[in-house]
Design a protein around this motif. Sequence first.
Motif, PDB file in Angstrom:
ATOM      1  N   ILE A  45       0.851  -1.180   0.000  1.00 27.65           N
ATOM      2  CA  ILE A  45       0.000   0.000   0.000  1.00 27.65           C
ATOM      3  C   ILE A  45       0.892   1.238   0.000  1.00 27.65           C
ATOM      4  O   ILE A  45       1.707   1.439   0.905  1.00 27.65           O
ATOM      5  CB  ILE A  45      -0.921   0.014   1.241  1.00 27.65           C
ATOM      6  CG1 ILE A  45      -1.840  -1.219   1.254  1.00 27.65           C
ATOM      7  CG2 ILE A  45      -1.736   1.305   1.291  1.00 27.65           C
ATOM      8  CD1 ILE A  45      -2.869  -1.264   0.166  1.00 27.65           C
ATOM      9  N   ASN A  88      -0.580   4.394  -1.105  1.00 21.63           N
ATOM     10  CA  ASN A  88      -1.497   5.516  -1.039  1.00 21.63           C
ATOM     11  C   ASN A  88      -2.741   5.062  -0.287  1.00 21.63           C
ATOM     12  O   ASN A  88      -3.110   3.879  -0.324  1.00 21.63           O
ATOM     13  CB  ASN A  88      -1.857   5.980  -2.462  1.00 21.63           C
ATOM     14  CG  ASN A  88      -2.775   7.183  -2.485  1.00 21.63           C
ATOM     15  OD1 ASN A  88      -3.978   7.062  -2.250  1.00 21.63           O
ATOM     16  ND2 ASN A  88      -2.226   8.345  -2.765  1.00 21.63           N
ATOM     17  N   ARG A 132      -5.704   5.212  -0.925  1.00 17.11           N
ATOM     18  CA  ARG A 132      -6.786   4.665  -1.765  1.00 17.11           C
ATOM     19  C   ARG A 132      -6.350   3.395  -2.506  1.00 17.11           C
ATOM     20  O   ARG A 132      -7.035   2.938  -3.402  1.00 17.11           O
ATOM     21  CB  ARG A 132      -7.265   5.720  -2.754  1.00 17.11           C
ATOM     22  CG  ARG A 132      -7.920   6.921  -2.091  1.00 17.11           C
ATOM     23  CD  ARG A 132      -8.277   7.994  -3.097  1.00 17.11           C
ATOM     24  NE  ARG A 132      -9.348   7.590  -3.982  1.00 17.11           N
ATOM     25  CZ  ARG A 132      -9.797   8.334  -5.005  1.00 17.11           C
ATOM     26  NH1 ARG A 132      -9.244   9.524  -5.243  1.00 17.11           N
ATOM     27  NH2 ARG A 132     -10.775   7.898  -5.780  1.00 17.11           N
ATOM     28  N   ASP A 133      -5.231   2.812  -2.126  1.00 18.80           N
ATOM     29  CA  ASP A 133      -4.727   1.587  -2.743  1.00 18.80           C
ATOM     30  C   ASP A 133      -5.376   0.341  -2.150  1.00 18.80           C
ATOM     31  O   ASP A 133      -5.866   0.340  -1.017  1.00 18.80           O
ATOM     32  CB  ASP A 133      -3.216   1.440  -2.512  1.00 18.80           C
ATOM     33  CG  ASP A 133      -2.378   2.388  -3.339  1.00 18.80           C
ATOM     34  OD1 ASP A 133      -2.931   3.054  -4.232  1.00 18.80           O
ATOM     35  OD2 ASP A 133      -1.165   2.459  -3.070  1.00 18.80           O
ATOM     36  N   GLY A 182      -6.081   0.352   1.699  1.00 18.85           N
ATOM     37  CA  GLY A 182      -5.654   1.568   2.365  1.00 18.85           C
ATOM     38  C   GLY A 182      -6.771   2.152   3.204  1.00 18.85           C
ATOM     39  O   GLY A 182      -7.956   1.808   3.040  1.00 18.85           O
ATOM     40  N   ILE A 192      -6.570   2.894 -15.153  1.00 18.12           N
ATOM     41  CA  ILE A 192      -6.585   3.333 -13.759  1.00 18.12           C
ATOM     42  C   ILE A 192      -7.226   4.705 -13.719  1.00 18.12           C
ATOM     43  O   ILE A 192      -6.793   5.622 -14.441  1.00 18.12           O
ATOM     44  CB  ILE A 192      -5.155   3.357 -13.196  1.00 18.12           C
ATOM     45  CG1 ILE A 192      -4.545   1.949 -13.277  1.00 18.12           C
ATOM     46  CG2 ILE A 192      -5.143   3.864 -11.758  1.00 18.12           C
ATOM     47  CD1 ILE A 192      -3.046   1.913 -13.057  1.00 18.12           C
ATOM     48  N   CYS A 229      -9.244   7.925 -11.339  1.00 20.53           N
ATOM     49  CA  CYS A 229      -9.402   8.506 -10.005  1.00 20.53           C
ATOM     50  C   CYS A 229     -10.850   8.650  -9.583  1.00 20.53           C
ATOM     51  O   CYS A 229     -11.164   8.686  -8.394  1.00 20.53           O
ATOM     52  CB  CYS A 229      -8.705   9.868  -9.954  1.00 20.53           C
ATOM     53  SG  CYS A 229      -9.566  11.206 -10.850  1.00 20.53           S
ATOM     54  N   SER A 283      -4.392   9.890 -13.118  1.00 17.49           N
ATOM     55  CA  SER A 283      -3.843   8.572 -12.790  1.00 17.49           C
ATOM     56  C   SER A 283      -2.513   8.260 -13.451  1.00 17.49           C
ATOM     57  O   SER A 283      -1.918   7.212 -13.183  1.00 17.49           O
ATOM     58  CB  SER A 283      -4.857   7.472 -13.137  1.00 17.49           C
ATOM     59  OG  SER A 283      -5.088   7.416 -14.543  1.00 17.49           O
ATOM     60  N   TYR A 324       3.088   1.472 -14.112  1.00 14.86           N
ATOM     61  CA  TYR A 324       2.482   0.626 -13.079  1.00 14.86           C
ATOM     62  C   TYR A 324       2.813  -0.846 -13.334  1.00 14.86           C
ATOM     63  O   TYR A 324       2.624  -1.335 -14.450  1.00 14.86           O
ATOM     64  CB  TYR A 324       0.958   0.773 -13.073  1.00 14.86           C
ATOM     65  CG  TYR A 324       0.473   2.126 -12.601  1.00 14.86           C
ATOM     66  CD1 TYR A 324       0.370   2.417 -11.248  1.00 14.86           C
ATOM     67  CD2 TYR A 324       0.098   3.103 -13.521  1.00 14.86           C
ATOM     68  CE1 TYR A 324      -0.094   3.650 -10.820  1.00 14.86           C
ATOM     69  CE2 TYR A 324      -0.366   4.339 -13.098  1.00 14.86           C
ATOM     70  CZ  TYR A 324      -0.466   4.604 -11.745  1.00 14.86           C
ATOM     71  OH  TYR A 324      -0.925   5.837 -11.323  1.00 14.86           O
ATOM     72  N   ARG A 370      -0.644  -4.252  -6.870  1.00 11.28           N
ATOM     73  CA  ARG A 370      -1.149  -3.037  -6.211  1.00 11.28           C
ATOM     74  C   ARG A 370      -2.152  -2.387  -7.138  1.00 11.28           C
ATOM     75  O   ARG A 370      -1.882  -2.175  -8.328  1.00 11.28           O
ATOM     76  CB  ARG A 370      -0.003  -2.079  -5.917  1.00 11.28           C
ATOM     77  CG  ARG A 370      -0.464  -0.695  -5.479  1.00 11.28           C
ATOM     78  CD  ARG A 370       0.689   0.279  -5.300  1.00 11.28           C
ATOM     79  NE  ARG A 370       0.172   1.646  -5.201  1.00 11.28           N
ATOM     80  CZ  ARG A 370       0.441   2.623  -6.049  1.00 11.28           C
ATOM     81  NH1 ARG A 370       1.253   2.406  -7.078  1.00 11.28           N
ATOM     82  NH2 ARG A 370      -0.085   3.824  -5.886  1.00 11.28           N
ATOM     83  N   PRO A 394      -4.201   1.027  -7.544  1.00 13.95           N
ATOM     84  CA  PRO A 394      -4.508   2.400  -7.117  1.00 13.95           C
ATOM     85  C   PRO A 394      -5.994   2.722  -7.321  1.00 13.95           C
ATOM     86  O   PRO A 394      -6.675   2.108  -8.143  1.00 13.95           O
ATOM     87  CB  PRO A 394      -3.629   3.252  -8.036  1.00 13.95           C
ATOM     88  CG  PRO A 394      -2.623   2.310  -8.619  1.00 13.95           C
ATOM     89  CD  PRO A 394      -3.301   0.984  -8.690  1.00 13.95           C
ATOM     90  N   PHE A 395      -6.477   3.712  -6.583  1.00 13.58           N
ATOM     91  CA  PHE A 395      -7.874   4.151  -6.693  1.00 13.58           C
ATOM     92  C   PHE A 395      -8.821   2.943  -6.623  1.00 13.58           C
ATOM     93  O   PHE A 395      -9.745   2.798  -7.435  1.00 13.58           O
ATOM     94  CB  PHE A 395      -8.102   4.951  -7.975  1.00 13.58           C
ATOM     95  CG  PHE A 395      -7.230   6.167  -8.096  1.00 13.58           C
ATOM     96  CD1 PHE A 395      -7.390   7.248  -7.245  1.00 13.58           C
ATOM     97  CD2 PHE A 395      -6.226   6.221  -9.055  1.00 13.58           C
ATOM     98  CE1 PHE A 395      -6.570   8.376  -7.359  1.00 13.58           C
ATOM     99  CE2 PHE A 395      -5.406   7.340  -9.172  1.00 13.58           C
ATOM    100  CZ  PHE A 395      -5.574   8.422  -8.321  1.00 13.58           C
TER     101      PHE A 395
END
Length: 389
Positions: free
Chosen positions: A22, A24, A26-27, A70, A88, A90, A107, A135, A144, A146-147
């Motif tokens: 993690i 972030n 928001r991960d 997260g 990805i 947001c 992103s 990524y 991982r 994100p968002f």
Amino acid sequence: MKANCWMGRNTVEVREVPDPAILNARDAVVRITSTAVCGSDLHLYDGYVPTMKKGDVIGHEFMGEVVEVGPKVTSLRAGDRVVVPFPIACGDCGACAHGMYSVCENSNPNAGLAEKFMGHSPAGIFGYSHMLGGYPGGQAEYARVPFADVGPIKIEDDLPDEKVLFLSDILPTGWMGAEMCDIKPGDVVAVWGAGPVGQFAVVSALLLGAERVICIDRFPYRLGYAARVGAETLNYEEADVLDALRDMTAGRGPDACIDAVGMEAHHPTTAVHAYDRVKQATRMETERPHALREAIMACRNGGVVSVIGVYGGLLDKFPMGALMNRSLTLRAGQCHVQRYLKPLLGRIRNGEIDPSFVVSHRMTLDDAPRAYEMFKNKEDDCNKVVLIP
């Protein structure tokens, strides 16, 4: 953990890489249960996508079980089963607010690099070059995400992985390709490319009301897949495509044409194919746009050309005169996957679509190098490979 890594042109290797963490609030971290090799991955494999680095973890079609989230992720928790979209997004920017998730404004941490190639940056994409975020991808044991409060969709029933895995990319991509055609009852749609994306474009066009769908390819086994889901088929090595489509549509041309091929198209005319291969090899152009050229020339006056095959940069001999003078509409885009997840999952649950029909091979993650060679060279009638980490 183990992951499939890009090691240079025509080379991938399964290596030990650091576990994701993690980074972030928001991960999420997902333990991958199924992942797949996409036709778009072959553009990486063949060395036509810039800004790849040796050791990059690739793959953008994956699903699995959430193992960690997260502190700002409230929509998911450990143990949830999810499919992860390849773009990805947001969820908060202007593009996301309009449902255009594949051009999310927040992103891609390497947006400046993408702007040099494209003018403006699209969204970050899993496992698809540093230009698109760098990524790590999903052909791995863990990823991982994100968002994570925006992208993944929970699968809360017992649908097997293979029925929902392709929500990550190719099913929504085929659907969006057909949706962009503005299909009306009685329409004839032509699809260039009978790979999995083309196959899903056929299914989608018929579900959206097309009367006929004609699918164009050169491999009989791929045309067989398209025929089984309702397409008329045309082998471009056995017939002139433009003449055949005129004959099949009483001289009018298809109402809409879908390019599900992209930058590495083939052409039966040796001189034309050689011209584009030389220009592509010397980087004087980045595409071999045979399918796109034909789609534009074949489409009826006032029709729609929908482009969902991946392109990377510049192409030559583009028939702009045909596009302009015949009032054609050109639509294109990486799929806004998040927009389609719930509606298409509903169609899968209702039995309208069973995406698992595209799977021809199931292999372990350790077999990824072999899977890429099979898929690239169309060995053993390879249509779609699912990798099990």
